[in-house]
Motif scaffolding. Structure first.
Motif, PDB file in Angstrom:
ATOM      1  N   LEU A 115       0.731  -1.252   0.045  1.00  0.00           N
ATOM      2  CA  LEU A 115      -0.221  -0.039  -0.121  1.00  0.00           C
ATOM      3  C   LEU A 115       0.820   1.223   0.186  1.00  0.00           C
ATOM      4  CD1 LEU A 115      -2.753  -0.978   2.720  1.00  0.00           C
ATOM      5  CD2 LEU A 115      -3.029  -0.843   0.018  1.00  0.00           C
ATOM      6  N   ARG A 116       1.898   1.279   0.702  1.00  0.00           N
ATOM      7  CA  ARG A 116       2.823   2.574   0.979  1.00  0.00           C
ATOM      8  C   ARG A 116       4.116   2.197   1.095  1.00  0.00           C
ATOM      9  NH1 ARG A 116      -0.710   6.570   1.821  1.00  0.00           N
ATOM     10  NH2 ARG A 116      -2.844   6.137   2.210  1.00  0.00           N
ATOM     11  N   THR A 117       4.906   3.326   1.184  1.00  0.00           N
ATOM     12  CA  THR A 117       6.573   2.900   1.352  1.00  0.00           C
ATOM     13  C   THR A 117       6.577   3.742   2.464  1.00  0.00           C
ATOM     14  OG1 THR A 117       6.853   4.972  -0.117  1.00  0.00           O
ATOM     15  CG2 THR A 117       6.948   2.806  -1.042  1.00  0.00           C
ATOM     16  N   PRO A 118       7.055   3.118   3.861  1.00  0.00           N
ATOM     17  CA  PRO A 118       7.376   1.857   3.747  1.00  0.00           C
ATOM     18  C   PRO A 118       6.435   0.834   4.298  1.00  0.00           C
ATOM     19  CG  PRO A 118       8.435   2.624   5.676  1.00  0.00           C
ATOM     20  CD  PRO A 118       7.808   3.828   4.739  1.00  0.00           C
ATOM     21  N   HIS A 119       6.333  -0.268   3.735  1.00  0.00           N
ATOM     22  CA  HIS A 119       5.264  -1.153   4.167  1.00  0.00           C
ATOM     23  C   HIS A 119       5.829  -2.636   4.348  1.00  0.00           C
ATOM     24  CE1 HIS A 119       0.976  -3.120   3.255  1.00  0.00           C
ATOM     25  NE2 HIS A 119       1.428  -3.700   4.414  1.00  0.00           N
ATOM     26  N   PHE A 120       5.912  -3.196   5.718  1.00  0.00           N
ATOM     27  CA  PHE A 120       6.557  -4.218   6.044  1.00  0.00           C
ATOM     28  C   PHE A 120       5.684  -5.626   6.057  1.00  0.00           C
ATOM     29  CE2 PHE A 120       8.557  -0.727   7.634  1.00  0.00           C
ATOM     30  CZ  PHE A 120      10.057  -1.118   7.559  1.00  0.00           C
ATOM     31  N   PHE A 121       6.357  -6.800   5.737  1.00  0.00           N
ATOM     32  CA  PHE A 121       5.686  -7.889   5.953  1.00  0.00           C
ATOM     33  C   PHE A 121       6.534  -8.820   6.421  1.00  0.00           C
ATOM     34  CE2 PHE A 121       3.720  -5.747   2.368  1.00  0.00           C
ATOM     35  CZ  PHE A 121       2.253  -6.224   2.278  1.00  0.00           C
ATOM     36  N   VAL A 122       6.272  -9.487   7.530  1.00  0.00           N
ATOM     37  CA  VAL A 122       7.122 -10.473   8.339  1.00  0.00           C
ATOM     38  C   VAL A 122       6.548 -11.754   8.162  1.00  0.00           C
ATOM     39  CG1 VAL A 122       8.154 -10.844  10.566  1.00  0.00           C
ATOM     40  CG2 VAL A 122       7.568  -8.774  10.029  1.00  0.00           C
ATOM     41  N   PHE A 123       7.302 -12.607   7.748  1.00  0.00           N
ATOM     42  CA  PHE A 123       7.155 -14.066   7.586  1.00  0.00           C
ATOM     43  C   PHE A 123       7.928 -15.115   8.326  1.00  0.00           C
ATOM     44  CE2 PHE A 123       6.103 -11.750   3.620  1.00  0.00           C
ATOM     45  CZ  PHE A 123       4.984 -12.255   3.439  1.00  0.00           C
ATOM     46  N   ASP A 124       7.185 -16.202   8.993  1.00  0.00           N
ATOM     47  CA  ASP A 124       7.975 -16.941   9.705  1.00  0.00           C
ATOM     48  C   ASP A 124       8.623 -18.168   8.834  1.00  0.00           C
ATOM     49  OD1 ASP A 124       6.089 -19.004   8.676  1.00  0.00           O
ATOM     50  OD2 ASP A 124       4.994 -19.074  10.438  1.00  0.00           O
ATOM     51  N   LYS A 125       9.452 -19.249   9.536  1.00  0.00           N
ATOM     52  CA  LYS A 125      10.282 -20.257   8.758  1.00  0.00           C
ATOM     53  C   LYS A 125       9.336 -20.851   7.556  1.00  0.00           C
ATOM     54  CE  LYS A 125      13.972 -22.642   8.593  1.00  0.00           C
ATOM     55  NZ  LYS A 125      15.190 -21.978   7.814  1.00  0.00           N
ATOM     56  N   GLU A 126       8.110 -20.891   7.797  1.00  0.00           N
ATOM     57  CA  GLU A 126       7.570 -21.517   6.736  1.00  0.00           C
ATOM     58  C   GLU A 126       6.909 -20.489   5.635  1.00  0.00           C
ATOM     59  OE1 GLU A 126       6.591 -22.701  10.100  1.00  0.00           O
ATOM     60  OE2 GLU A 126       8.415 -24.100   9.759  1.00  0.00           O
ATOM     61  N   ARG A 127       7.251 -19.353   5.705  1.00  0.00           N
ATOM     62  CA  ARG A 127       6.911 -18.238   5.068  1.00  0.00           C
ATOM     63  C   ARG A 127       5.506 -17.798   5.149  1.00  0.00           C
ATOM     64  NH1 ARG A 127      11.347 -17.713   6.277  1.00  0.00           N
ATOM     65  NH2 ARG A 127      13.179 -17.729   5.101  1.00  0.00           N
ATOM     66  N   LYS A 128       4.834 -17.885   6.224  1.00  0.00           N
ATOM     67  CA  LYS A 128       3.673 -17.655   6.509  1.00  0.00           C
ATOM     68  C   LYS A 128       3.476 -16.345   7.142  1.00  0.00           C
ATOM     69  CE  LYS A 128       1.233 -21.991   6.785  1.00  0.00           C
ATOM     70  NZ  LYS A 128       0.709 -23.122   7.793  1.00  0.00           N
ATOM     71  N   LEU A 129       2.817 -15.353   6.681  1.00  0.00           N
ATOM     72  CA  LEU A 129       2.596 -14.188   7.307  1.00  0.00           C
ATOM     73  C   LEU A 129       2.380 -13.917   8.813  1.00  0.00           C
ATOM     74  CD1 LEU A 129       3.175 -10.978   6.236  1.00  0.00           C
ATOM     75  CD2 LEU A 129       0.427 -11.025   5.947  1.00  0.00           C
ATOM     76  N   VAL A 130       3.191 -13.244   9.562  1.00  0.00           N
ATOM     77  CA  VAL A 130       2.641 -13.053  10.791  1.00  0.00           C
ATOM     78  C   VAL A 130       2.721 -11.562  11.460  1.00  0.00           C
ATOM     79  CG1 VAL A 130       4.045 -15.154  11.622  1.00  0.00           C
ATOM     80  CG2 VAL A 130       5.352 -13.306  11.818  1.00  0.00           C
ATOM     81  N   TYR A 131       3.156 -10.727  10.423  1.00  0.00           N
ATOM     82  CA  TYR A 131       2.947  -9.242  10.845  1.00  0.00           C
ATOM     83  C   TYR A 131       3.005  -8.449   9.498  1.00  0.00           C
ATOM     84  CZ  TYR A 131       3.532  -4.720  11.979  1.00  0.00           C
ATOM     85  OH  TYR A 131       3.337  -3.218  12.017  1.00  0.00           O
ATOM     86  N   THR A 132       2.146  -7.570   9.311  1.00  0.00           N
ATOM     87  CA  THR A 132       2.122  -6.693   8.024  1.00  0.00           C
ATOM     88  C   THR A 132       1.548  -5.205   8.601  1.00  0.00           C
ATOM     89  OG1 THR A 132       1.293  -6.108   6.087  1.00  0.00           O
ATOM     90  CG2 THR A 132      -0.265  -7.008   7.552  1.00  0.00           C
ATOM     91  N   GLY A 133       2.334  -4.189   8.082  1.00  0.00           N
ATOM     92  CA  GLY A 133       2.115  -2.666   8.387  1.00  0.00           C
ATOM     93  C   GLY A 133       3.104  -1.972   8.431  1.00  0.00           C
ATOM     94  N   ARG A 134       2.962  -1.019   9.433  1.00  0.00           N
ATOM     95  CA  ARG A 134       4.258  -0.096   9.743  1.00  0.00           C
ATOM     96  C   ARG A 134       5.510  -0.387  10.289  1.00  0.00           C
ATOM     97  NH1 ARG A 134       0.661   3.423  14.214  1.00  0.00           N
ATOM     98  NH2 ARG A 134       1.129   2.195  16.057  1.00  0.00           N
ATOM     99  N   GLY A 135       6.370  -0.025  10.131  1.00  0.00           N
ATOM    100  CA  GLY A 135       7.628  -0.165  10.975  1.00  0.00           C
ATOM    101  C   GLY A 135       7.264   0.548  12.571  1.00  0.00           C
ATOM    102  N   VAL A 136       7.160   1.948  12.504  1.00  0.00           N
ATOM    103  CA  VAL A 136       7.103   2.663  13.636  1.00  0.00           C
ATOM    104  C   VAL A 136       5.953   3.608  13.386  1.00  0.00           C
ATOM    105  CG1 VAL A 136       9.719   2.763  13.953  1.00  0.00           C
ATOM    106  CG2 VAL A 136       8.776   4.599  12.696  1.00  0.00           C
ATOM    107  N   ASP A 137       5.604   4.382  14.234  1.00  0.00           N
ATOM    108  CA  ASP A 137       4.256   5.077  14.313  1.00  0.00           C
ATOM    109  C   ASP A 137       4.403   6.467  13.932  1.00  0.00           C
ATOM    110  OD1 ASP A 137       5.525   5.987  16.778  1.00  0.00           O
ATOM    111  OD2 ASP A 137       3.756   5.953  17.928  1.00  0.00           O
ATOM    112  N   ASN A 138       5.814   6.856  13.694  1.00  0.00           N
ATOM    113  CA  ASN A 138       6.184   8.308  13.097  1.00  0.00           C
ATOM    114  C   ASN A 138       7.233   8.094  12.303  1.00  0.00           C
ATOM    115  OD1 ASN A 138       6.380  10.812  12.644  1.00  0.00           O
ATOM    116  ND2 ASN A 138       5.722  11.420  14.574  1.00  0.00           N
ATOM    117  N   PRO A 139       7.387   7.461  11.078  1.00  0.00           N
ATOM    118  CA  PRO A 139       8.495   7.265  10.401  1.00  0.00           C
ATOM    119  C   PRO A 139       9.033   8.503   9.615  1.00  0.00           C
ATOM    120  CG  PRO A 139       6.445   6.621   9.191  1.00  0.00           C
ATOM    121  CD  PRO A 139       6.014   6.837  10.406  1.00  0.00           C
ATOM    122  N   ARG A 140       8.321   9.422   9.446  1.00  0.00           N
ATOM    123  CA  ARG A 140       8.777  10.818   9.075  1.00  0.00           C
ATOM    124  C   ARG A 140       9.913  11.352   9.836  1.00  0.00           C
ATOM    125  NH1 ARG A 140       5.777  14.287   4.583  1.00  0.00           N
ATOM    126  NH2 ARG A 140       7.266  15.683   4.056  1.00  0.00           N
TER     127      ARG A 140
END
Length: 193
Positions: A115-140
Protein backbone atom coordinates in the motif's frame (compact mmCIF):
# COMPACT_ATOMS: atom_id res chain seq x y z
CA UNK A 1 -10.17 -11.39 -1.61
CA UNK A 2 -8.35 -8.62 0.25
CA UNK A 3 -5.91 -6.48 -1.72
CA UNK A 4 -3.16 -6.89 0.89
CA UNK A 5 -1.81 -10.30 1.90
CA UNK A 6 -3.60 -11.49 5.04
CA UNK A 7 -2.09 -12.97 8.20
CA UNK A 8 -1.34 -16.68 7.76
CA UNK A 9 -0.96 -16.47 3.97
CA UNK A 10 2.22 -17.68 2.26
CA UNK A 11 4.78 -15.31 0.79
CA UNK A 12 4.33 -15.00 -2.98
CA UNK A 13 7.43 -15.93 -4.95
CA UNK A 14 9.35 -13.41 -7.02
CA UNK A 15 12.35 -13.15 -9.31
CA UNK A 16 13.83 -9.67 -9.18
CA UNK A 17 17.13 -7.93 -9.95
CA UNK A 18 19.06 -6.41 -7.05
CA UNK A 19 21.43 -3.48 -6.72
CA UNK A 20 24.29 -5.96 -6.17
CA UNK A 21 23.95 -7.24 -9.77
CA UNK A 22 22.30 -10.55 -8.82
CA UNK A 23 18.74 -11.77 -9.29
CA UNK A 24 16.87 -13.12 -6.27
CA UNK A 25 13.89 -15.39 -5.68
CA UNK A 26 12.13 -16.25 -2.44
CA UNK A 27 14.16 -19.50 -2.21
CA UNK A 28 17.41 -17.50 -2.01
CA UNK A 29 16.41 -16.57 1.53
CA UNK A 30 15.50 -20.11 2.67
CA UNK A 31 18.26 -19.99 5.32
CA UNK A 32 16.39 -17.22 7.21
CA UNK A 33 14.30 -18.25 10.21
CA UNK A 34 12.28 -15.07 9.72
CA UNK A 35 12.04 -13.05 6.50
CA UNK A 36 11.08 -9.37 6.50
CA UNK A 37 10.02 -8.17 3.06
CA UNK A 38 9.34 -4.47 2.88
CA UNK A 39 8.26 -2.17 0.08
CA UNK A 40 10.38 0.94 -0.02
CA UNK A 41 11.86 3.45 -2.46
CA UNK A 42 14.47 6.18 -2.80
CA UNK A 43 12.55 9.46 -2.55
CA UNK A 44 9.79 9.06 0.06
CA UNK A 45 10.30 11.21 3.20
CA UNK A 46 8.75 8.45 5.34
CA UNK A 47 11.33 5.97 4.04
CA UNK A 48 14.22 8.40 4.38
CA UNK A 49 13.02 9.43 7.84
CA UNK A 50 12.89 5.86 9.17
CA UNK A 51 15.66 4.05 7.25
CA UNK A 52 18.11 4.29 10.16
CA UNK A 53 15.57 2.80 12.59
CA UNK A 54 14.93 0.03 10.05
CA UNK A 55 18.70 -0.50 9.85
CA UNK A 56 18.95 -0.76 13.66
CA UNK A 57 16.06 -3.26 13.74
CA UNK A 58 17.63 -5.35 10.97
CA UNK A 59 21.02 -5.42 12.72
CA UNK A 60 19.45 -6.19 16.10
CA UNK A 61 17.68 -9.31 14.83
CA UNK A 62 20.26 -10.49 12.26
CA UNK A 63 22.02 -12.75 14.83
CA UNK A 64 18.66 -14.49 15.44
CA UNK A 65 18.30 -15.54 11.79
CA UNK A 66 16.20 -12.63 10.55
CA UNK A 67 16.86 -11.34 7.03
CA UNK A 68 15.51 -8.15 5.48
CA UNK A 69 14.65 -7.66 1.80
CA UNK A 70 13.71 -4.23 0.45
CA UNK A 71 11.68 -3.98 -2.76
CA UNK A 72 11.19 -0.81 -4.80
CA UNK A 73 8.04 -1.06 -6.92
CA UNK A 74 7.59 2.65 -7.61
CA UNK A 75 7.31 3.87 -11.18
CA UNK A 76 10.32 6.02 -12.10
CA UNK A 77 7.94 7.89 -14.40
CA UNK A 78 6.32 9.39 -11.28
CA UNK A 79 9.59 10.12 -9.48
CA UNK A 80 12.83 9.81 -11.48
CA UNK A 81 14.70 9.27 -8.18
CA UNK A 82 13.00 5.87 -7.87
CA UNK A 83 14.87 4.46 -10.88
CA UNK A 84 17.18 1.46 -10.60
CA UNK A 85 20.26 3.67 -11.09
CA UNK A 86 19.27 5.72 -8.04
CA UNK A 87 18.70 2.50 -6.08
CA UNK A 88 22.28 1.42 -6.81
CA UNK A 89 23.58 4.88 -5.89
CA UNK A 90 21.61 4.90 -2.63
CA UNK A 91 22.81 1.45 -1.58
CA UNK A 92 26.42 2.39 -2.38
CA UNK A 93 26.06 5.49 -0.20
CA UNK A 94 24.07 4.00 2.68
CA UNK A 95 25.31 0.37 2.77
CA UNK A 96 21.99 -0.87 4.19
CA UNK A 97 22.04 -4.40 5.71
CA UNK A 98 19.45 -5.75 3.28
CA UNK A 99 19.15 -6.82 -0.33
CA UNK A 100 17.46 -4.12 -2.43
CA UNK A 101 15.30 -5.47 -5.28
CA UNK A 102 13.63 -3.74 -8.22
CA UNK A 103 10.02 -4.62 -9.12
CA UNK A 104 9.78 -2.71 -12.41
CA UNK A 105 6.60 -4.54 -13.53
CA UNK A 106 4.94 -3.88 -10.14
CA UNK A 107 3.67 -7.49 -10.20
CA UNK A 108 5.29 -8.24 -6.83
CA UNK A 109 3.73 -5.15 -5.23
CA UNK A 110 0.35 -6.39 -6.50
CA UNK A 111 0.97 -9.96 -5.26
CA UNK A 112 1.76 -8.71 -1.75
CA UNK A 113 -0.75 -5.87 -1.80
CA UNK A 114 1.80 -3.19 -0.95
CA UNK A 115 0.00 0.00 0.00
CA UNK A 116 2.68 2.47 1.01
CA UNK A 117 6.40 3.06 1.38
CA UNK A 118 7.47 1.69 3.72
CA UNK A 119 5.15 -1.34 4.14
CA UNK A 120 6.52 -4.32 6.08
CA UNK A 121 5.62 -8.02 5.79
CA UNK A 122 7.10 -10.46 8.35
CA UNK A 123 7.13 -14.17 7.48
CA UNK A 124 7.94 -17.13 9.71
CA UNK A 125 10.17 -20.10 8.82
CA UNK A 126 7.34 -21.64 6.74
CA UNK A 127 6.95 -18.24 5.04
CA UNK A 128 3.53 -17.61 6.51
CA UNK A 129 2.69 -13.98 7.27
CA UNK A 130 2.80 -13.13 10.99
CA UNK A 131 2.86 -9.32 10.77
CA UNK A 132 2.02 -6.65 8.21
CA UNK A 133 1.95 -2.87 8.39
CA UNK A 134 4.11 -0.03 9.60
CA UNK A 135 7.58 -0.15 11.05
CA UNK A 136 7.11 2.69 13.54
CA UNK A 137 4.30 5.11 14.38
CA UNK A 138 6.16 8.22 13.15
CA UNK A 139 8.39 7.19 10.24
CA UNK A 140 8.81 10.71 8.89
CA UNK A 141 10.33 11.95 12.17
CA UNK A 142 11.51 9.04 14.31
CA UNK A 143 12.53 11.42 17.12
CA UNK A 144 8.76 11.60 17.80
CA UNK A 145 8.00 7.87 17.52
CA UNK A 146 6.44 6.14 20.52
CA UNK A 147 6.32 2.54 19.25
CA UNK A 148 8.33 0.28 16.95
CA UNK A 149 5.69 -2.21 15.80
CA UNK A 150 8.15 -4.10 13.62
CA UNK A 151 10.60 -4.64 16.47
CA UNK A 152 7.81 -5.71 18.81
CA UNK A 153 6.43 -8.20 16.24
CA UNK A 154 9.88 -9.71 15.64
CA UNK A 155 10.67 -9.91 19.35
CA UNK A 156 7.37 -11.62 20.18
CA UNK A 157 7.60 -14.07 17.29
CA UNK A 158 11.21 -15.03 18.05
CA UNK A 159 10.25 -15.55 21.71
CA UNK A 160 7.68 -18.11 20.55
CA UNK A 161 4.73 -15.89 21.41
CA UNK A 162 1.87 -14.91 19.13
CA UNK A 163 2.30 -11.43 17.67
CA UNK A 164 0.09 -9.24 19.88
CA UNK A 165 -0.66 -6.69 17.14
CA UNK A 166 -0.31 -8.62 13.85
CA UNK A 167 -1.75 -5.90 11.61
CA UNK A 168 -1.25 -2.14 11.56
CA UNK A 169 -1.81 0.41 8.83
CA UNK A 170 1.41 1.28 7.01
CA UNK A 171 2.33 4.96 7.22
CA UNK A 172 4.01 6.57 4.24
CA UNK A 173 3.64 7.63 0.62
CA UNK A 174 1.43 5.42 -1.51
CA UNK A 175 3.11 3.12 -4.02
CA UNK A 176 3.60 5.07 -7.27
CA UNK A 177 1.69 2.98 -9.83
CA UNK A 178 2.71 3.11 -13.49
CA UNK A 179 0.60 5.45 -15.59
CA UNK A 180 -1.39 6.72 -12.62
CA UNK A 181 -1.53 9.96 -10.68
CA UNK A 182 1.03 10.14 -7.86
CA UNK A 183 -1.74 9.76 -5.24
CA UNK A 184 -3.74 6.99 -6.96
CA UNK A 185 -4.52 3.80 -5.04
CA UNK A 186 -6.15 0.64 -6.45
CA UNK A 187 -9.91 0.68 -5.74
CA UNK A 188 -9.69 -2.53 -3.69
CA UNK A 189 -6.85 -1.19 -1.53
CA UNK A 190 -8.06 -0.14 1.89
CA UNK A 191 -6.96 0.38 5.48
CA UNK A 192 -5.86 -2.87 7.09
CA UNK A 193 -7.35 -2.10 10.54
Amino acid sequence: MAFTLEIGRKAPDFKLPATDGKTYSLSDFSDADVLVIFFTCNHCPYVIGSDEVTRQTALKFQPQGVRFVGINSNSPNTYAEDSFDYMVKRMNEKQFPWVYLYDRSQDVARAYGALRTPHFFVFDKERKLVYTGRGVDNPRDTSKMTVNDLERALGEHLAGKPVSVPTTNPIGCNVKWEGKDAHWMPAEACDLV
